[in-house]
Design a protein around this motif. Structure first.
Motif, PDB file in Angstrom:
ATOM      1  N   LEU A  50      16.548  16.078  61.357  1.00  7.08           N
ATOM      2  CA  LEU A  50      15.930  15.081  60.479  1.00  7.08           C
ATOM      3  C   LEU A  50      16.958  14.736  59.408  1.00  7.08           C
ATOM      4  O   LEU A  50      17.407  15.614  58.664  1.00  7.08           O
ATOM      5  CB  LEU A  50      14.670  15.654  59.822  1.00  7.08           C
ATOM      6  N   LEU A  51      17.338  13.486  59.371  1.00  8.66           N
ATOM      7  CA  LEU A  51      18.444  13.098  58.494  1.00  8.66           C
ATOM      8  C   LEU A  51      17.955  12.875  57.061  1.00  8.66           C
ATOM      9  O   LEU A  51      17.183  11.967  56.795  1.00  8.66           O
ATOM     10  CB  LEU A  51      19.117  11.845  59.052  1.00  8.66           C
ATOM     11  N   ILE A  52      18.427  13.725  56.182  1.00  9.12           N
ATOM     12  CA  ILE A  52      18.028  13.655  54.779  1.00  9.12           C
ATOM     13  C   ILE A  52      18.876  12.638  54.027  1.00  9.12           C
ATOM     14  O   ILE A  52      18.391  11.853  53.231  1.00  9.12           O
ATOM     15  CB  ILE A  52      18.221  15.021  54.082  1.00  9.12           C
ATOM     16  N   ASP A  53      20.171  12.718  54.264  1.00  6.45           N
ATOM     17  CA  ASP A  53      21.064  11.826  53.535  1.00  6.45           C
ATOM     18  C   ASP A  53      22.368  11.652  54.298  1.00  6.45           C
ATOM     19  O   ASP A  53      22.728  12.480  55.127  1.00  6.45           O
ATOM     20  CB  ASP A  53      21.344  12.388  52.135  1.00  6.45           C
ATOM     21  N   GLY A  54      23.056  10.565  54.039  1.00  8.07           N
ATOM     22  CA  GLY A  54      24.296  10.287  54.737  1.00  8.07           C
ATOM     23  C   GLY A  54      24.057   9.378  55.920  1.00  8.07           C
ATOM     24  O   GLY A  54      22.983   8.781  56.051  1.00  8.07           O
ATOM     25  N   ALA A  55      25.047   9.267  56.797  1.00  6.77           N
ATOM     26  CA  ALA A  55      24.914   8.427  57.981  1.00  6.77           C
ATOM     27  C   ALA A  55      25.638   9.087  59.149  1.00  6.77           C
ATOM     28  O   ALA A  55      26.659   9.739  58.968  1.00  6.77           O
ATOM     29  CB  ALA A  55      25.490   7.042  57.715  1.00  6.77           C
ATOM     30  N   ILE A  56      25.064   8.913  60.341  1.00  4.45           N
ATOM     31  CA  ILE A  56      25.629   9.522  61.542  1.00  4.45           C
ATOM     32  C   ILE A  56      25.798   8.471  62.634  1.00  4.45           C
ATOM     33  O   ILE A  56      24.867   7.734  62.952  1.00  4.45           O
ATOM     34  CB  ILE A  56      24.724  10.657  62.061  1.00  4.45           C
TER      35      ILE A  56
END
Length: 211
Positions: A50-56
């Motif tokens: 689950l992506l909390i912050d940033g970018a992938i």
DNA sequence: ACATTAATTGTGT
DNA sequence: ACACAATTAATGT
């Protein structure tokens, strides 16, 4: 813990309190830096990110050597492709590389079934996630099939300008070429053309959008 | 400050 | 696509 609040603010709009608590109990928080390889091809995935912050960036490798950027995940997103991996315990078909520093909450895939039965909001989240990825995938296909490279390049630049909230994109032509699965020379030439049209300005390791 | 080298970008065939 | 030229950044002396 500070991280509990982070889950609340990022996913609070989707999940009820009980589920948030469940996530906080079972999740492992992992920080990552730009350029980190998070998932590679043929790797078994046993966590739901689950992506909390940033970018992938999510990339797909082609039959011979080329890579292609499929889509970019941002805060509040999850990756449906890895979700399906979790359930079937199959190998990863994609590669995930951090585009921007950030953090993910890793939930053990064993929780997946339990939560799907238990929480309505989790079901909705998973299905929405699938839907969103599928749509992004479709537009990626459209891009390759129907658009010329100059349009794809311009879209690419605008996408990254949006993600970084900056009109300056710090990438080499070679990097861009890899992600669009073309050659560096083509990127250089098209960028030069865009510069002549006044749409962008070029520098070493940087491209600036004009408007 | 200068020279050397490596990396990035530009251009012609 | 390939080769090479030109430019810029990084490093050592």
């Amino acid at each position: 813990m500070v991280k509990n609040g982070v889950i609340q603010t990022t996913f609070g709009k989707y999940f009820e309190k009980e589920l948030i608590d469940d996530i906080i109990d079972s999740a492992i928080f992992v920080e990552f830096k730009e350029g980190d390889l998070l998932i590679d091809y043929n790797q078994y995935v046993s966590n739901i990110p689950l992506l909390i912050d940033g970018a992938i960036k999510i990339l797909r490798e082609d039959y011979d050597a080329g890579e292609l950027l499929l889509y970019v995940l941002e805060r509040g997103d999850s990756c449906a492709v890895t979700m399906s991996c979790c359930m079937g315990s199959t190998k990863s078909e994609i590669r995930a590389i951090a585009e921007k520093d950030g953090m993910v909450a890793m939930v053990p895939s064993t929780k997946m079934e339990e939560w799907i039965r238990k929480y309505q909001t989790w079901r909705v989240f998973v299905l929405d996630s699938y839907q969103n990825r599928f749509n992004e995938l479709l537009s990626a296909v459209d891009n390759i099939a129907f658009k010329h490279m100059d349009e794809r390049l311009m879209d690419y630049l605008e996408e990254f300008a949006r993600i970084n909230k900056s009109d300056v994109i710090q990438k080499t032509h070679q990097e861009i070429a890899n992600e669009l699965n073309t050659s560096r020379v083509v990127v250089s030439r098209l960028l030069k053309a865009l510069e002549n049209e006044g749409k962008i300005s070029l520098g070493r390791n940087s491209i600036t959008l004009n408007h």
